[in-house]
Design an enzyme around this catalytic site. Structure first.
Site, mmCIF file in Angstrom:
data_model
loop_
_atom_site.group_PDB
_atom_site.id
_atom_site.type_symbol
_atom_site.label_atom_id
_atom_site.label_comp_id
_atom_site.label_asym_id
_atom_site.label_seq_id
_atom_site.Cartn_x
_atom_site.Cartn_y
_atom_site.Cartn_z
ATOM 1 N N CYS A 61 0.787 -1.236 0.000
ATOM 2 C CA CYS A 61 0.000 0.000 0.000
ATOM 3 C C CYS A 61 0.820 1.288 0.000
ATOM 4 O O CYS A 61 0.683 2.096 -0.915
ATOM 5 C CB CYS A 61 -0.954 0.007 1.192
ATOM 6 S SG CYS A 61 -2.280 -1.176 0.992
HETATM 7 P P1 NAD Z 1 -4.524 -9.084 -3.340
HETATM 8 O O1 NAD Z 1 -3.584 -9.114 -4.483
HETATM 9 O O2 NAD Z 1 -4.152 -9.751 -2.059
HETATM 10 O O3 NAD Z 1 -5.932 -9.670 -3.778
HETATM 11 C C1 NAD Z 1 -6.581 -9.335 -4.978
HETATM 12 C C2 NAD Z 1 -7.348 -10.570 -5.433
HETATM 13 O O4 NAD Z 1 -8.192 -10.217 -6.523
HETATM 14 C C3 NAD Z 1 -6.469 -11.715 -5.921
HETATM 15 O O5 NAD Z 1 -6.776 -12.885 -5.180
HETATM 16 C C4 NAD Z 1 -6.829 -11.866 -7.405
HETATM 17 O O6 NAD Z 1 -6.757 -13.206 -7.861
HETATM 18 C C5 NAD Z 1 -8.247 -11.341 -7.399
HETATM 19 N N1 NAD Z 1 -8.762 -10.888 -8.698
HETATM 20 C C6 NAD Z 1 -8.166 -10.102 -9.635
HETATM 21 N N2 NAD Z 1 -8.992 -9.902 -10.664
HETATM 22 C C7 NAD Z 1 -10.153 -10.551 -10.406
HETATM 23 C C8 NAD Z 1 -11.387 -10.687 -11.078
HETATM 24 N N3 NAD Z 1 -11.623 -10.124 -12.270
HETATM 25 N N4 NAD Z 1 -12.340 -11.431 -10.514
HETATM 26 C C9 NAD Z 1 -12.126 -12.020 -9.309
HETATM 27 N N5 NAD Z 1 -10.986 -11.916 -8.617
HETATM 28 C C10 NAD Z 1 -10.000 -11.180 -9.145
HETATM 29 O O7 NAD Z 1 -4.819 -7.536 -3.082
HETATM 30 P P2 NAD Z 1 -5.167 -6.843 -1.688
HETATM 31 O O8 NAD Z 1 -3.914 -6.656 -0.902
HETATM 32 O O9 NAD Z 1 -6.326 -7.525 -1.073
HETATM 33 O O10 NAD Z 1 -5.587 -5.387 -2.189
HETATM 34 C C11 NAD Z 1 -6.812 -5.176 -2.851
HETATM 35 C C12 NAD Z 1 -7.074 -3.689 -2.899
HETATM 36 O O11 NAD Z 1 -7.219 -3.174 -1.560
HETATM 37 C C13 NAD Z 1 -5.952 -2.861 -3.521
HETATM 38 O O12 NAD Z 1 -6.506 -1.787 -4.203
HETATM 39 C C14 NAD Z 1 -5.168 -2.369 -2.313
HETATM 40 O O13 NAD Z 1 -4.474 -1.176 -2.588
HETATM 41 C C15 NAD Z 1 -6.288 -2.136 -1.315
HETATM 42 N N6 NAD Z 1 -5.879 -2.205 0.090
HETATM 43 C C16 NAD Z 1 -4.989 -3.156 0.484
HETATM 44 C C17 NAD Z 1 -4.623 -3.234 1.822
HETATM 45 C C18 NAD Z 1 -3.616 -4.244 2.300
HETATM 46 O O14 NAD Z 1 -3.094 -4.091 3.400
HETATM 47 N N7 NAD Z 1 -3.321 -5.294 1.525
HETATM 48 C C19 NAD Z 1 -5.194 -2.348 2.761
HETATM 49 C C20 NAD Z 1 -6.130 -1.431 2.315
HETATM 50 C C21 NAD Z 1 -6.464 -1.366 0.974
#
Ligand code: NAD
Length: 445
Positions: free
Chosen positions: A279
């Protein structure tokens, strides 16, 4: 409420499991069949404290996972989009968001009842209204506001503490294109009583997420720049400097009975080997890119990144004080993940640090309580010796570099007691007492 969540990653899965714990029914959707199968077996596809217990408790009952996005949308009332939004080096990459939203729109074409789509992914201000809305309207053949609601509800969880953060949020930011959408989101979070809500438009909700992360990153880089100067000046320990600063009434207020409130923001005002994770670096980069695109250079945020990129070098500088050449030196690297209590290696300062060690010929033996396995994929086979425990990692090491603030590493001084010769300990997180080991080097010391 019946909820579908597109993207069963760190944010989507925590959101799903916690909403089920609060009484909702949730379907998590992911394109990754292995993740879906793991969730349905009640297993967590990655390490996150407390999440495994929730999955074991609810999987197969009120929590389901599937690859069938259309069915998930049709059988629920609200859909979260929680897919990744990586930074592609130039701008934030919305490919996954657009694709997920397009599919949700196609599913909505077949749905007659009102449905709310909520963006949970971190997206730059303007995205929900100017990018997501037209894609949804075109794919569904329907009108936002009239036929479906569209909201933006940023997530503030911290990996490693994600379940606790979600279950006990500090705020709920509910951005929506209209009151009806915001009301539905408010209802979803009905069980989170007493938590302050910010009811606003989608752009403001998006901006709140970015400025929150940019502030934290700025505080870290500020502390690191000051710490580097303390080291350069000599005779000044940045830990004492920061402690003196923390005691300002503006940072830690004194209650009438003399008790002091120590806000957790102070943990960001401390020296270290830099921030990482999925992030902070990405969000600062994305906001800089957005500023540039609007003709507004973001000079302060650019410096925040510049300081951070150089910070792992501070660890190497301390090693070089003792070993002018690192060739053949056995270095134990303690901690690989970007922070404790997670196995997430994304943008971890351990990566550039280890790469430089290897390029200079050092022999690296590394240990992380959770991230050994994901870290193995990042280095050529056999280049790093991954150890199963702390004891093995420090065995025979001439230098020990502490990169991640795992509590387990507090055992290090006891472990090193009586060893001859004593290794140099480079504390990249100022976790240890500087007098607790024979040869201590710390950032900001
Ligand atoms: P991640 O990579 O862990 O998970 C994303 C998931 O989405 C993956 O499992 C992927 O396979 C899936 N995916 C992608 N395209 C898809 C589709 N078309 N249909 C279904 N599934 C699909 O990502 P994350 O860390 O959970 O982050 C997600 C969002 O949240 C980002 O924008 C990130 O910036 C934000 N965010 C993350 C955190 C953190 O600490 N990780 C905290 C706050 C916000």
């Amino acid at each position: 409420m019946r909820v579908s969540i597109i993207g069963a990653g760190h944010v989507g899965l925590v959101t799903g499991a916690c909403l089920v714990e609060k009484g909702h029914r949730v379907v998590c959707v992911d394109v990754d069949q292995r993740k879906v199968d793991a969730v349905n077996r009640g297993e967590c596809p990655f390490y996150e404290k407390g999440l495994g217990e929730l999955l074991r408790k609810h999987a197969g009952a009120r929590l389901q996972a599937t690859t069938d996005l259309h069915a998930a949308v049709l059988e629920t009332d609200l859909t979260f989009i929680a897919v990744g939004t990586p930074f592609d080096g130039q701008v934030i990459d919305l490919t996954y968001v657009k694709e997920a939203v397009r599919q949700v729109g196609q599913a909505l074409r077949r749905k007659s009842s009102y449905h709310v789509v909520v963006i949970k992914s971190t997206v730059i201000p303007g995205t929900t209204d100017q990018v997501v809305r037209p894609v949804l309207e075109e794919a569904s053949g329907k009108k936002a506001g009239a036929d479906f609601g569209l909201g933006m509800n940023p997530e503030f969880l911290t990996e490693g503490e994600a379940v606790e953060d979600f279950m006990h949020p500090d705020r709920l930011v509910l951005g929506g294109i209209d009151e009806r959408t915001i009301d539905v989101m408010d209802e979803l979070y009905g069980a989170f009583k007493g938590v302050e809500r910010v009811r606003t438009n989608t752009g403001t909700a998006e901006m709140i997420k970015y400025v929150s992360n940019c502030l934290l990153a700025t505080l870290i880089s500020f502390s690191n720049e000051i710490a580097n100067l303390c080291s350069r000046l000599g005779g000044i320990d940045s830990v004492d400097v920061m402690r003196g600063m923390h005691l300002s009434k503006y940072l830690s207020s004194v209650l009438p009975r003399g008790e002091r409130l120590s806000p957790s923001i102070l943990s960001f005002l401390a020296a270290g080997c830099g921030f990482g994770g999925s992030c902070l670096p990405k969000d600062v980069n994305a906001l800089i890119a957005q500023g540039k695109a609007r003709g507004l250079p973001m000079r302060m945020l650019e410096s925040v990144l510049a300081v951070n990129e150089e910070q792992p070098q501070q660890m190497l500088a301390r090693l070089r004080k003792h070993f002018p050449s690192l060739a053949g030196i056995r270095v134990a690297v303690l901690g690989l993940a970007f922070r404790p209590d997670t196995d997430d290696m994304r943008e971890s300062p351990a990566i550039p640090f280890i790469k430089t060690l290897l390029s200079e010929g050092a022999r690296v033996q590394a240990y992380d309580p959770a991230a050994n396995r994901p870290a193995q994929k990042l280095f050529a086979p056999g280049r790093v010796a991954f150890c199963d425990n702390l004891e093995t990692a420090v065995n025979g090491a001439q230098a020990v570099a502490l990169v991640t603030r795992w509590n387990e590493f507090l055992r290090l001084p006891e472990l090193l007691q009586g060893r001859e010769p004593q290794p140099i300990v480079v504390d990249g997180r100022r976790l240890l007492d500087k007098n607790s080991v024979a040869c201590y080097e710390g950032i900001g010391l």
